[in-house]
Scaffold this active site. Structure first.
Site, PDB file in Angstrom:
ATOM      1  CG  HIS A  41      -1.937  -1.027   1.287  1.00  0.00           C
ATOM      2  ND1 HIS A  41      -3.232  -0.852   0.844  1.00  0.00           N
ATOM      3  CD2 HIS A  41      -1.860  -2.296   1.729  1.00  0.00           C
ATOM      4  CE1 HIS A  41      -3.920  -1.975   1.028  1.00  0.00           C
ATOM      5  NE2 HIS A  41      -3.104  -2.870   1.572  1.00  0.00           N
ATOM      6  CE  LYS A  73      -7.125  13.489   0.293  1.00  0.00           C
ATOM      7  NZ  LYS A  73      -7.415  12.197  -0.267  1.00  0.00           N
ATOM      8  NE  ARG A  74      -3.988  10.017  10.182  1.00  0.00           N
ATOM      9  CZ  ARG A  74      -3.548   9.087  11.022  1.00  0.00           C
ATOM     10  NH1 ARG A  74      -4.244   7.973  11.197  1.00  0.00           N
ATOM     11  NH2 ARG A  74      -2.450   9.254  11.722  1.00  0.00           N
ATOM     12  CE  LYS A  89      -2.836  10.601   3.061  1.00  0.00           C
ATOM     13  NZ  LYS A  89      -3.561   9.748   2.102  1.00  0.00           N
ATOM     14  CB  THR A 103     -10.416   4.333  -0.936  1.00  0.00           C
ATOM     15  OG1 THR A 103      -9.872   4.731   0.319  1.00  0.00           O
ATOM     16  CG2 THR A 103      -9.715   3.087  -1.420  1.00  0.00           C
ATOM     17  CE  LYS A 121     -14.432   5.243   0.980  1.00  0.00           C
ATOM     18  NZ  LYS A 121     -13.614   5.395   2.206  1.00  0.00           N
TER      19      LYS A 121
HETATM   20  C1  26Q Z   1       3.281   0.581  10.350  1.00  0.00           C
HETATM   21  C2  26Q Z   1       4.203   0.276  11.335  1.00  0.00           C
HETATM   22  C3  26Q Z   1       4.071   0.794  12.607  1.00  0.00           C
HETATM   23  C4  26Q Z   1       2.999   1.605  12.893  1.00  0.00           C
HETATM   24  C5  26Q Z   1       2.067   1.901  11.915  1.00  0.00           C
HETATM   25  C6  26Q Z   1       2.218   1.396  10.649  1.00  0.00           C
HETATM   26  C7  26Q Z   1       1.229   1.728   9.597  1.00  0.00           C
HETATM   27  C8  26Q Z   1      -0.119   1.719   9.868  1.00  0.00           C
HETATM   28  C9  26Q Z   1      -1.035   2.049   8.883  1.00  0.00           C
HETATM   29  C10 26Q Z   1       1.651   2.046   8.317  1.00  0.00           C
HETATM   30  C11 26Q Z   1       0.723   2.364   7.332  1.00  0.00           C
HETATM   31  C12 26Q Z   1      -0.637   2.366   7.611  1.00  0.00           C
HETATM   32  C13 26Q Z   1      -1.665   2.713   6.628  1.00  0.00           C
HETATM   33  C14 26Q Z   1      -1.429   2.971   5.371  1.00  0.00           C
HETATM   34  C15 26Q Z   1      -2.490   3.358   4.454  1.00  0.00           C
HETATM   35  O1  26Q Z   1      -3.618   3.617   4.858  1.00  0.00           O
HETATM   36  N1  26Q Z   1      -2.213   3.401   3.160  1.00  0.00           N
HETATM   37  C16 26Q Z   1      -3.229   3.758   2.175  1.00  0.00           C
HETATM   38  O2  26Q Z   1      -3.850   2.563   1.742  1.00  0.00           O
HETATM   39  C17 26Q Z   1      -4.964   2.854   0.933  1.00  0.00           C
HETATM   40  C18 26Q Z   1      -5.647   1.535   0.597  1.00  0.00           C
HETATM   41  O3  26Q Z   1      -4.888   0.822  -0.310  1.00  0.00           O
HETATM   42  C19 26Q Z   1      -4.554   3.612  -0.309  1.00  0.00           C
HETATM   43  O4  26Q Z   1      -5.723   3.970  -1.014  1.00  0.00           O
HETATM   44  C20 26Q Z   1      -3.775   4.860   0.053  1.00  0.00           C
HETATM   45  O5  26Q Z   1      -3.274   5.463  -1.112  1.00  0.00           O
HETATM   46  C21 26Q Z   1      -2.643   4.492   0.997  1.00  0.00           C
HETATM   47  O6  26Q Z   1      -1.977   5.668   1.436  1.00  0.00           O
END
Ligand code: 26Q
Length: 838
Positions: A380, A572-573, A578, A680, A684
């Protein structure tokens, strides 16, 4: 077993036949009402006279559960009886949001429940506001997993979702004095009626300790792990209802507890308090979701969480498999497929190997063969700082036996596979190794995933191409067919049918009632895109949604906004890639122009933001503060005659998204090209008739391909242009020095104009864009972004042109249904058939 039948859909019904359904409907309403009243008394233990809204909500859930749990059992029985191949979706996050309205919608009982509650003098939306969001995820990745569960259930794919039963989900965001403050989110402090505990499926998970060698009489040497502690995993099941109740999937979340046998000697020696303290350590594991979504903190507890839920899930999978296969693993890969949602569950790979080798007596080669046939990995992110790497010393401490297995996998890979392809090339070996050498040796989780997995997919076409060509080019040379794409999707049940009933009605009429199951049917609206009546109806729905959102905005932040204004939304975050700060710079430019010329002929505009920043991400928090400070000044500036408003809605989450998205005119999707894997929310918004104002990045590219570039507002550098600008030495000062407007806006941030008496508190943004080199090319895209906004304004003034574009966007999003994503995974990765529930 009771057999259920879905009523056959008839396209032509006479009025005479229609009378009967009306009577049926009344009866259903009466029945639901009785059920709610009955549950209020007998399940919740209160009476209508005394009941709080919360109690009513609990009673509604209990009434819906009558249908849901029966169907869940039917689904489980069918799969057990037929020993069906199933996918096991491992994800550290499931951002489910609220479930009640969705469950009722999918059971096709929403109207019935609404009317039943109305008869009881209650508003269903108000009652369901009592439900806390299940915020067990950070953002896109977690919400994707939730949409996938909805689609797996709807499309009847045999599946189990496995994750962590966090006691606290993503923090609740409060805004105090314009600044983000994090508060705990205890979503189930007093229990939740949406889940059921399954003590009969508790698992014990070993952790820590050491490994020693044992020599068998035949001289063979094996490893024996002596763990230091055992953590208990308690499963909680959340039923996920497929549309029209077709099948009910199961989401199983693991809660950590201490084991009773735990440290009895300490306890017996009189160390009662010490024993309790150790107990709390075991219970810490599922306490809180890490709030980072793009940086890897490398925290020991995070790895423990990942291992904990993977170990529980694999034991659960093996237990179920062995009910029919009695420890004969020759059919394992035929029955079980495991999908790793990013690298977070990577530890499942060595854990499965360990279980098969150490506990089931298989050879390393046999276990490795099974692992390679069972696992697949979805990437991702390309952000280097987000790629998980765990220090070897943490592995030595927590998972010493897993480390051995990883070393062995790595040894075979480097010596058999890499050496054969690139003989004697140590640079390539160092790059592809699972272990990163250096002062602090690290385990590279993505490498382990790619080496093991049958398939590796990205989440949008452009992203999958970059995964293959830029992130893992050597692996792609070794295994070109391993890499594939599955573009993300979102569930049209939640993101259109349930959240936008006005638009859903239009589709019911134009596309027939099956569009939530086949979103391509919505394309039928396209032929009315030039029809004034349909345009008016479509835009009336949009306007009504904007009126509702305007009311919410007033309640949440006290700002008056005009529903006739253009609603421009970025939710979004918060992250530099972004580029919320690009949006902010444009707002400053517009504000400045309005101050210079208050009579400027532009449509009134409302800029709406929602975003959480990772608590340690200082610049992200500064950007939130800046949006609030600038918004405060602009919203109270009478000189600009209400032409511009800026609102930051606190605590952005799924349930707030459901209110915002149907009311948007413009969807801001402005990431630096190459950085947003897919996105995503872009899907929407488009589904709900917003135009994308965005860069050619992630799934924006595919959205525009479907809806037409002329119906969206595209700007900025392409992926190739970003790459070449960076390669040739990007200097943001050049843009600052050559664009006087840009210069004046950035300099404005150094003054106290927006923060009276406190000059410089917004300067960190300017510094990041100049002194820190503007890593995400905000200044390079500014002029093009401003131009895009001007095109959007011109288009918005032409009401018919705008309506047409909005309708075409909505009508052409069929391909972004997560049902399509699931069919792609099932066909290209899982080799999985859908199965009707008996
Ligand atoms: C990893 C290690 C330690 C702590 C946290 C994490 C961690 C947690 C969540 C790293 C990444 C995430 C989330 C990532 C994320 O949401 N990515 C998004 O995924 C979506 C679904 O595929 C995409 O549409 C987005 O583009 C992408 O940014």
């Amino acid at each position: 077993m009771v057999t259920k039948s879905t009523p056959k859909k008839t396209t032509t019904q006479s009025n005479a036949v229609k009378a009967a359904p009306a009577a049926d409907y009344k009866q259903s309403v009466a029945k639901f009402k009785d059920s709610v009243l009955n549950h209020l008394r007998t399940t919740i233990g209160t009476s209508p006279a005394k009941a709080s809204k919360l109690a009513w909500w609990q009673a509604v859930v209990a009434a819906a559960n009558e249908d849901i749990f029966g169907r869940l059992t039917d689904t489980q029985e069918t799969h057990a009886k037929n020993d069906t191949r199933a996918v096991h979706y491992l994800s550290a996050e499931f951002l489910m949001g609220r479930l009640t309205i969705n469950n009722l919608t999918n059971l096709e009982k929403f109207d019935i429940a609404r009317d039943a509650l109305k008869e009881l003098g209650l508003d269903i939306n108000e009652v369901c506001e009592e439900e806390p969001d299940m915020a067990l995820g950070n953002g896109g990745l977690g919400r994707l997993a939730a949409c996938f569960m909805d689609s797996l259930a709807t499309c009847k794919y045999p599946c189990v979702g496995y994750g962590i039963h966090y006691e606290n989900g993503l923090f609740r965001q409060e805004i105090r004095g314009g600044k983000q403050v994090e508060r705990p989110d205890s979503w189930r402090e007093y229990g939740s009626p949406l889940e059921v505990c399954r003590p009969e499926s508790i698992q014990n998970v070993p952790l820590g300790g050491y490994v020693d060698k044992q020599t068998a009489p035949d001289g063979s040497v094996s490893s024996v792990w002596h763990p230091a502690t055992i953590i208990k995993g308690v499963p909680w099941d959340i039923p996920v209802v497929g549309y029209r109740g077709s099948s009910v999937a199961i989401l199983r979340l693991w809660e950590s507890r201490s084991t009773e046998q735990f440290n009895w000697d300490v306890f017996n020696a009189g160390g009662y308090v010490d024993a309790q303290a150790e107990k709390s350590l075991a219970e810490t594991v599922s306490k809180v979701l890490y709030p980072n979504d793009s940086t890897e903190a490398g925290k020991e507890l995070r790895l423990t969480q990942q291992y904990f839920f993977c170990a529980c899930s694999l034991r659960d999978i093996l237990r179920r498999y062995n009910r029919t296969h009695h420890h004969d693993y020759s059919e394992f890969a035929k029955k079980i497929v495991i999908q790793l949602n990013d690298t977070h569950p990577t530890i499942a790979i060595p854990e499965l190997m360990r279980l098969l080798i150490d506990e089931e007596g298989l050879s390393f080669d046999a276990a490795w063969d099974i692992a390679q046939k069972s696992f697949n990995y979805t990437n991702h992110t390309l952000l280097p700082e987000a790629l998980e790497k765990w220090p070897v010393y943490i592995f030595e401490k927590l998972l010493p036996r897993h480390l051995e297995i990883i070393y062995e996998i790595n040894y075979h890979f480097l010596n058999d596979v890499v050496e054969k392809k690139w003989p004697g090339n140590n640079d390539i070996k160092a790059k592809l190794s699972i272990i990163e050498e250096g002062e602090c040796r690290k385990v590279r989780m993505a490498n382990l995933c790619v080496i093991t997995s049958g398939k590796v997919n990205g989440v949008a076409k452009i992203h999958s191409k970059l995964v293959k060509e830029d992130l893992f080019p050597e692996y792609a040379e070794l295994w070109p067919n391993k890499f594939c794409n599955v573009t993300n999707g979102v569930t049209p049940r939640r993101w259109l049918l349930a959240c936008n009933p006005g638009l859903a009605n239009i589709y019911n009429e134009v596309s027939g009632k099956d569009w939530p199951l086949n979103l391509d049917e919505c394309e039928k609206l396209k032929k009315f895109a030039d029809n004034k009546d349909y345009q008016d109806r479509f835009m009336k729905v949009k306007h009504d949604n904007k009126v509702v959102l305007a009311k919410t905005i007033k309640e949440l932040v006290g700002v008056d906004v005009d529903p006739n204004a253009m609603f421009d939304v970025q939710v979004k975050r918060l992250h530099e890639y972004k580029r919320q700060h690009l949006n902010l710079l444009y707002i400053l430019s517009l504000y400045k122009s309005l101050l210079e010329n208050p009579d400027m002929d532009i449509p009134a505009q409302v800029f709406i933001f929602g975003a959480k920043a990772a608590p340690a991400y200082t610049l992200a928090k500064d950007i939130i503060y800046a949006i609030n400070a600038v918004g405060d000044k602009i919203n109270n500036d009478l000189r600009i005659k209400g032409k511009l408003k800026v609102v930051f809605l606190p605590n952005y989450r799924v349930s707030l998204a459901e209110k915002i998205i149907p009311a948007a005119d413009i969807s801001e999707q402005i990431s630096t090209a190459g950085y947003e894997a897919s996105g995503t929310s872009n899907m929407k918004f488009a589904m709900n008739g917003a135009l994308t104002l965005g860069t050619m990045d992630g799934a924006n590219i595919e959205i525009v391909e479907k809806a037409g570039i002329e119906n969206n507002i595209i700007f900025g550098l392409s992926v190739e242009e970003v790459q070449s600008l960076k390669a040739n030495g990007y200097n943001s000062w050049d843009y600052y020095n050559s664009n006087s407007e840009l210069k004046s806006i950035l300099d404005w941030l150094d003054t106290d104009y927006f923060t009276p008496g406190q000059p410089g508190v917004l300067s960190s943004i300017k510094r990041s864009l100049l002194d820190n080199g503007d890593p995400f090319l905000v200044l390079a895209d500014f002029a093009s972004y401003k131009d895009a906004h001007q095109r959007a304004q011109a288009m918005f003034k032409d009401k018919q042109r705008w309506a047409k574009a909005a309708m075409i966007n909505s009508a052409t999003m069929g391909i972004f249904s997560s049902d399509r994503s699931m069919h792609d995974y099932a066909r290209d990765i899982w080799n999985l058939q859908s199965k009707n529930v008996d």
